[in-house]
Design a protein around this motif. Structure first.
Motif, PDB file in Angstrom:
ATOM      1  N   LEU A 122       0.832  -1.204   0.000  1.00  0.00           N
ATOM      2  CA  LEU A 122       0.000   0.000   0.000  1.00  0.00           C
ATOM      3  C   LEU A 122       0.868   1.255   0.000  1.00  0.00           C
ATOM      4  O   LEU A 122       0.593   2.223  -0.718  1.00  0.00           O
ATOM      5  CB  LEU A 122      -0.912  -0.007   1.233  1.00  0.00           C
ATOM      6  CG  LEU A 122      -1.822   1.211   1.413  1.00  0.00           C
ATOM      7  CD1 LEU A 122      -2.805   1.322   0.252  1.00  0.00           C
ATOM      8  CD2 LEU A 122      -2.580   1.118   2.739  1.00  0.00           C
ATOM      9  N   GLY A 123       1.936   1.238   0.791  1.00  0.00           N
ATOM     10  CA  GLY A 123       2.832   2.388   0.865  1.00  0.00           C
ATOM     11  C   GLY A 123       3.526   2.674  -0.448  1.00  0.00           C
ATOM     12  O   GLY A 123       3.683   3.834  -0.844  1.00  0.00           O
ATOM     13  N   LYS A 179       2.402   2.112  -3.396  1.00  0.00           N
ATOM     14  CA  LYS A 179       1.443   2.735  -4.301  1.00  0.00           C
ATOM     15  C   LYS A 179       1.220   4.199  -3.940  1.00  0.00           C
ATOM     16  O   LYS A 179       1.169   5.073  -4.805  1.00  0.00           O
ATOM     17  CB  LYS A 179       0.116   1.979  -4.265  1.00  0.00           C
ATOM     18  CG  LYS A 179       0.173   0.591  -4.882  1.00  0.00           C
ATOM     19  CD  LYS A 179      -1.185  -0.097  -4.816  1.00  0.00           C
ATOM     20  CE  LYS A 179      -1.127  -1.475  -5.449  1.00  0.00           C
ATOM     21  NZ  LYS A 179      -2.440  -2.184  -5.373  1.00  0.00           N
ATOM     22  N   GLU A 180       1.068   4.484  -2.648  1.00  0.00           N
ATOM     23  CA  GLU A 180       0.770   5.847  -2.207  1.00  0.00           C
ATOM     24  C   GLU A 180       1.946   6.802  -2.419  1.00  0.00           C
ATOM     25  O   GLU A 180       1.763   7.971  -2.727  1.00  0.00           O
ATOM     26  CB  GLU A 180       0.369   5.844  -0.723  1.00  0.00           C
ATOM     27  CG  GLU A 180      -0.975   5.194  -0.441  1.00  0.00           C
ATOM     28  CD  GLU A 180      -2.124   5.915  -1.108  1.00  0.00           C
ATOM     29  OE1 GLU A 180      -2.077   7.166  -1.179  1.00  0.00           O
ATOM     30  OE2 GLU A 180      -3.053   5.231  -1.574  1.00  0.00           O
ATOM     31  N   SER A 201       2.567   9.271  -5.487  1.00  0.00           N
ATOM     32  CA  SER A 201       1.955  10.595  -5.614  1.00  0.00           C
ATOM     33  C   SER A 201       2.487  11.568  -4.560  1.00  0.00           C
ATOM     34  O   SER A 201       1.908  12.629  -4.335  1.00  0.00           O
ATOM     35  CB  SER A 201       0.430  10.490  -5.498  1.00  0.00           C
ATOM     36  OG  SER A 201       0.051   9.918  -4.252  1.00  0.00           O
ATOM     37  N   CYS A 212       1.569   2.809 -11.080  1.00  0.00           N
ATOM     38  CA  CYS A 212       1.142   4.206 -11.050  1.00  0.00           C
ATOM     39  C   CYS A 212      -0.078   4.448 -11.926  1.00  0.00           C
ATOM     40  O   CYS A 212      -0.652   5.520 -11.898  1.00  0.00           O
ATOM     41  CB  CYS A 212       2.270   5.122 -11.519  1.00  0.00           C
ATOM     42  SG  CYS A 212       3.725   5.015 -10.495  1.00  0.00           S
ATOM     43  N   ARG A 229      -0.642  15.362  -6.606  1.00  0.00           N
ATOM     44  CA  ARG A 229       0.229  14.975  -5.485  1.00  0.00           C
ATOM     45  C   ARG A 229      -0.226  15.632  -4.188  1.00  0.00           C
ATOM     46  O   ARG A 229      -0.993  16.546  -4.195  1.00  0.00           O
ATOM     47  CB  ARG A 229       1.686  15.384  -5.823  1.00  0.00           C
ATOM     48  CG  ARG A 229       2.191  14.709  -7.093  1.00  0.00           C
ATOM     49  CD  ARG A 229       3.657  14.963  -7.318  1.00  0.00           C
ATOM     50  NE  ARG A 229       4.086  14.352  -8.560  1.00  0.00           N
ATOM     51  CZ  ARG A 229       4.423  13.063  -8.687  1.00  0.00           C
ATOM     52  NH1 ARG A 229       4.383  12.272  -7.637  1.00  0.00           N
ATOM     53  NH2 ARG A 229       4.781  12.571  -9.855  1.00  0.00           N
TER      54      ARG A 229
END
Length: 241
Positions: A85-86, A88-89, A92, A145, A241
């Motif tokens: 999860l991190g 992916k986050e 941005s 992304c 972002r």
């Protein structure tokens, strides 16, 4: 007129016409560099100085608390899920480093970014930071992304000062930006602000040059205004972002 309105005419005393011209040119530059101009700078300075003189506590009314936080165990199922999860986050995100200071207090003659971060590799702090960003922006799965690897370049912003700008740029060039693309690294140099000689926020003359106002770096808090005035904050928002 601006110096008169601000009560700063003492700066022009005993100066020849040429000296006055030099000082006024600097005043115009200082006025343009600060958000709201010298009037806002002086007003803010007076307010802070008067609060300090009166012994006011800016944190009055706040109660400290210890956050509960999270405990994550390396390698277990929850760790792997949160790491995914991190990754992916972070695509941005934007990384910002304030690097306006030297390493004098650490017994180092260069800029802090050039300090060795680890004896294992000998990498400088800047090199270590760039390698970490490079690792994060290379996701373990394709198109994480959404639009491919080209969109995964994570912006890296470095705020420098007159003391560190040239050395920082030289370090980046020497290391070929340590694997990052040049266009994803943004180096912003903060401008200096006027020094004050008393609690009434009277600007101080440079002891080495009476035709100039003594100046100093504005501190790390300047990074927010610099991101705004440079247009990068708006750009990053537009990029999602």
């Amino acid at each position: 007129n601006l110096l008169r309105e601000l009560g700063q005419l003492h700066l022009l005393e005993d100066l020849a016409p040429e000296g006055k011209s030099r000082l006024l040119a600097q005043v115009r530059k200082l006025d343009a560099n600060y958000n709201g101009g010298l009037r806002a700078y002086q007003d803010n300075a007076r307010r802070l100085l008067q609060s300090s003189r009166a012994g006011k506590n800016p944190l009055e009314g706040y109660k400290p608390s210890v956050p509960e936080g999270e405990r994550v165990h390396f390698g277990d199922e929850r760790f792997m899920r949160l790491e995914e999860l991190g990754i992916k986050e972070v695509q941005s995100a934007v990384f910002v480093v304030v690097a306006g200071g030297l390493g004098e207090r650490l017994g180092f003659s260069g800029i802090k970014l050039a300090l060795p971060a680890t004896v294992l590799t000998g990498w400088s702090f800047l090199e270590f930071y760039c390698h970490c960003i490079g690792a994060l922006q290379k996701p373990p799965t394709e198109n994480v992304c959404g639009v491919g690897d080209s969109a995964c370049a994570i912006p890296f912003v470095i705020m420098t000062s007159d003391d560190t700008h040239i050395a920082t740029m030289a370090l980046l060039e020497e290391g070929n930006f340590y694997g990052l693309a040049r266009e994803q690294v943004h180096v912003l140099k903060q401008e200096k602000v006027a020094c004050l000689e008393d609690t009434e926020a009277r600007f101080s003359r440079d002891p080495k040059d009476a035709t100039q106002i003594e100046t100093k770096p504005h501190g790390h808090g300047d990074v927010h205004a610099l991101l705004h005035s440079s247009g990068l904050a708006k750009q990053f928002v537009q990029e999602g972002r």
